[in-house]
Design an enzyme around this catalytic site. Structure first.
Site, PDB file in Angstrom:
ATOM      1  N   THR A 209       3.584  -0.236   8.470  1.00 20.82           N
ATOM      2  CA  THR A 209       3.681   0.781   7.415  1.00 20.82           C
ATOM      3  C   THR A 209       4.342   2.020   7.997  1.00 20.82           C
ATOM      4  OG1 THR A 209       1.462   1.646   7.834  1.00 20.82           O
ATOM      5  CG2 THR A 209       1.643  -0.099   6.195  1.00 20.82           C
ATOM      6  N   LEU A 210       5.258   2.594   7.202  1.00 19.54           N
ATOM      7  CA  LEU A 210       6.085   3.694   7.687  1.00 19.54           C
ATOM      8  C   LEU A 210       5.951   4.927   6.805  1.00 19.54           C
ATOM      9  CD1 LEU A 210       9.221   1.428   8.341  1.00 19.54           C
ATOM     10  CD2 LEU A 210       7.752   2.392  10.118  1.00 19.54           C
ATOM     11  N   ALA A 238      -6.374   7.774   4.033  1.00 17.40           N
ATOM     12  CA  ALA A 238      -6.670   6.437   3.502  1.00 17.40           C
ATOM     13  C   ALA A 238      -5.479   5.750   2.830  1.00 17.40           C
ATOM     14  CB  ALA A 238      -7.857   6.445   2.550  1.00 17.40           C
ATOM     15  N   ALA A 239      -4.270   6.282   2.972  1.00 19.11           N
ATOM     16  CA  ALA A 239      -3.097   5.602   2.399  1.00 19.11           C
ATOM     17  C   ALA A 239      -3.014   4.183   2.961  1.00 19.11           C
ATOM     18  CB  ALA A 239      -1.821   6.374   2.715  1.00 19.11           C
ATOM     19  N   GLY A 276      -8.768  13.019  -1.233  1.00 15.62           N
ATOM     20  CA  GLY A 276      -9.885  12.164  -0.835  1.00 15.62           C
ATOM     21  C   GLY A 276      -9.459  10.746  -0.480  1.00 15.62           C
TER      22      GLY A 276
HETATM   23  P1  ADP Z   1      -1.657   5.271   7.645  1.00 13.37           P
HETATM   24  O1  ADP Z   1      -2.254   5.972   6.480  1.00 13.37           O
HETATM   25  O2  ADP Z   1      -2.476   4.133   8.135  1.00 13.37           O
HETATM   26  O3  ADP Z   1      -1.175   6.174   8.749  1.00 13.37           O
HETATM   27  P2  ADP Z   1       1.034   5.137   6.574  1.00 13.37           P
HETATM   28  O4  ADP Z   1       1.147   6.606   6.753  1.00 13.37           O
HETATM   29  O5  ADP Z   1       2.120   4.305   7.148  1.00 13.37           O
HETATM   30  O6  ADP Z   1      -0.335   4.546   7.101  1.00 13.37           O
HETATM   31  O7  ADP Z   1       0.944   4.867   5.010  1.00 13.37           O
HETATM   32  C1  ADP Z   1       0.588   3.610   4.486  1.00 13.37           C
HETATM   33  C2  ADP Z   1       1.370   3.343   3.226  1.00 13.37           C
HETATM   34  O8  ADP Z   1       1.071   4.364   2.264  1.00 13.37           O
HETATM   35  C3  ADP Z   1       2.881   3.389   3.381  1.00 13.37           C
HETATM   36  O9  ADP Z   1       3.378   2.119   3.780  1.00 13.37           O
HETATM   37  C4  ADP Z   1       3.320   3.753   1.966  1.00 13.37           C
HETATM   38  O10 ADP Z   1       3.312   2.616   1.122  1.00 13.37           O
HETATM   39  C5  ADP Z   1       2.205   4.681   1.495  1.00 13.37           C
HETATM   40  N1  ADP Z   1       2.518   6.118   1.728  1.00 13.37           N
HETATM   41  C6  ADP Z   1       2.077   6.902   2.729  1.00 13.37           C
HETATM   42  N2  ADP Z   1       2.542   8.159   2.629  1.00 13.37           N
HETATM   43  C7  ADP Z   1       3.298   8.184   1.501  1.00 13.37           C
HETATM   44  C8  ADP Z   1       4.077   9.188   0.811  1.00 13.37           C
HETATM   45  N3  ADP Z   1       4.151  10.442   1.278  1.00 13.37           N
HETATM   46  N4  ADP Z   1       4.725   8.832  -0.322  1.00 13.37           N
HETATM   47  C9  ADP Z   1       4.660   7.566  -0.805  1.00 13.37           C
HETATM   48  N5  ADP Z   1       3.953   6.573  -0.213  1.00 13.37           N
HETATM   49  C10 ADP Z   1       3.278   6.866   0.920  1.00 13.37           C
END
Ligand code: ADP
Length: 294
Positions: A209-210, A238-239, A276
């Protein structure tokens, strides 16, 4: 338990004037809730204490229609908690007491064996003991149930080869991918290198995930970027958890990997527009609407 305050107290210092809130969390719980809201039928295997936090957690799971028959109430340990300070400038400081999570045992998993063997997917993360994760992975792979492992928090030591061979889909973020491979992941080319290295260790498919860019996918069908959705991010807590929960549901519904990742990107994108962790996990209708299917 979160206190928002002017700045983070130094050792020995007391700062007044904070604002206190509580919010349910924990990677496993967040992923279970995200999967349930995305339309999955979730059986959650976990441990909480016999305390107020455990009561509240279980009540929340039930509200989200999660099967809690394998959520064990630990007789000795307290529920896992995190004490979080958030300063005005956004900086934070977090102390975690794993409590009952650290007691989730291979025998707890064994008791859930029929649920695991009958599932469309087993989803795990690393806030529970590695031996337990290994036991569950072994059970699922024997039953030919796909194993989805979110290697978060990043493990201190390399993951056992045997476990990696049982993982159908590994979903690190950039930091975790770097810790697992030693390759700094910052773009498609470096993600590809890291994914190749992980697949060489026996992992089926790798999804890195990016953040807002979406996710890089490497599996049997080849490699590709699955772009994220453009949204106004408010809180990215929590994304990754929402991504994993939604991904499992989409795969369970039989979608191809890249299509499932698009679904997970949509769910996670909605979650970052809200404050949250668990409260921000979207419902199926909202995800379908963003995907243009609502
Ligand atoms: P983590 O929360 O584990 O650090 P990421 O930052 O890579 O993981 O985010 C996980 C997923 O959440 C991404 O692959 C994307 O689908 C979504 N995401 C995260 N940040 C954003 C953003 N600013 N805008 C849109 N989607 C996002």
């Amino acid at each position: 338990m979160i206190i928002r305050l002017e700045r983070i107290p130094r050792p020995g210092e007391t700062i007044l004037g904070g604002r206190f809130v509580t919010a349910p969390g924990g990677k496993g719980a967040n992923q279970a809730v995200a999967a349930a809201r995305a339309g999955g039928r979730v059986v959650f295997v976990a441990r909480v204490g016999r305390d107020m936090f455990g009561d509240r957690a279980v009540a929340g799971f039930v509200k989200d229609r999660i099967d809690v028959s394998h959520v064990v109430r630990d007789g000795t340990a307290a529920s896992g908690v995190a004490l979080i300070f958030v300063a005005k400038d956004g900086e934070n400081s977090i102390a975690v007491a794993s409590g009952a999570n650290a007691n989730l045992s291979p025998s707890d998993v064994k008791r859930a064996s029929s649920a695991i063997a009958g599932a469309d997917a087993l989803v795990m993360q690393l806030e529970t003991p590695l031996a337990t994760v290994q036991a569950a992975a072994g059970m699922a792979s024997k039953a030919e149930v796909p194993v989805l492992l979110n290697p978060a928090p990043a493990p201190a030591r390399p993951l056992p080869r045997r476990l990696l061979r049982e993982v159908s889909i590994l979903t690190p973020n950039e930091t975790e991918a770097e810790l697992l491979t030693g390759i700094k992941v910052s773009d498609r080319a470096s993600a590809s290198k890291a994914a190749t290295k992980l697949r060489a260790l026996g992992v089926g498919a790798v999804i890195i995930t990016l953040g807002r860019r979406g996710a890089f996918v490497a599996g049997e069908a080849g490699e590709r970027m699955v772009p994220g959705f453009k949204v106004k991010a408010v809180d990215t807590t929590a994304a990754g958890d929402v991504f994993n929960g939604a991904l499992a549901v989409a795969l369970g519904e039989g979608r191809a990997l890249a299509d499932a990742v698009r679904f997970a990107n949509a769910a996670a994108a909605i979650s970052v527009t809200r404050l949250g962790a668990q409260p921000s996990a979207p419902r199926r209708q909202e995800i379908d609407r963003l995907l243009g299917k609502g």
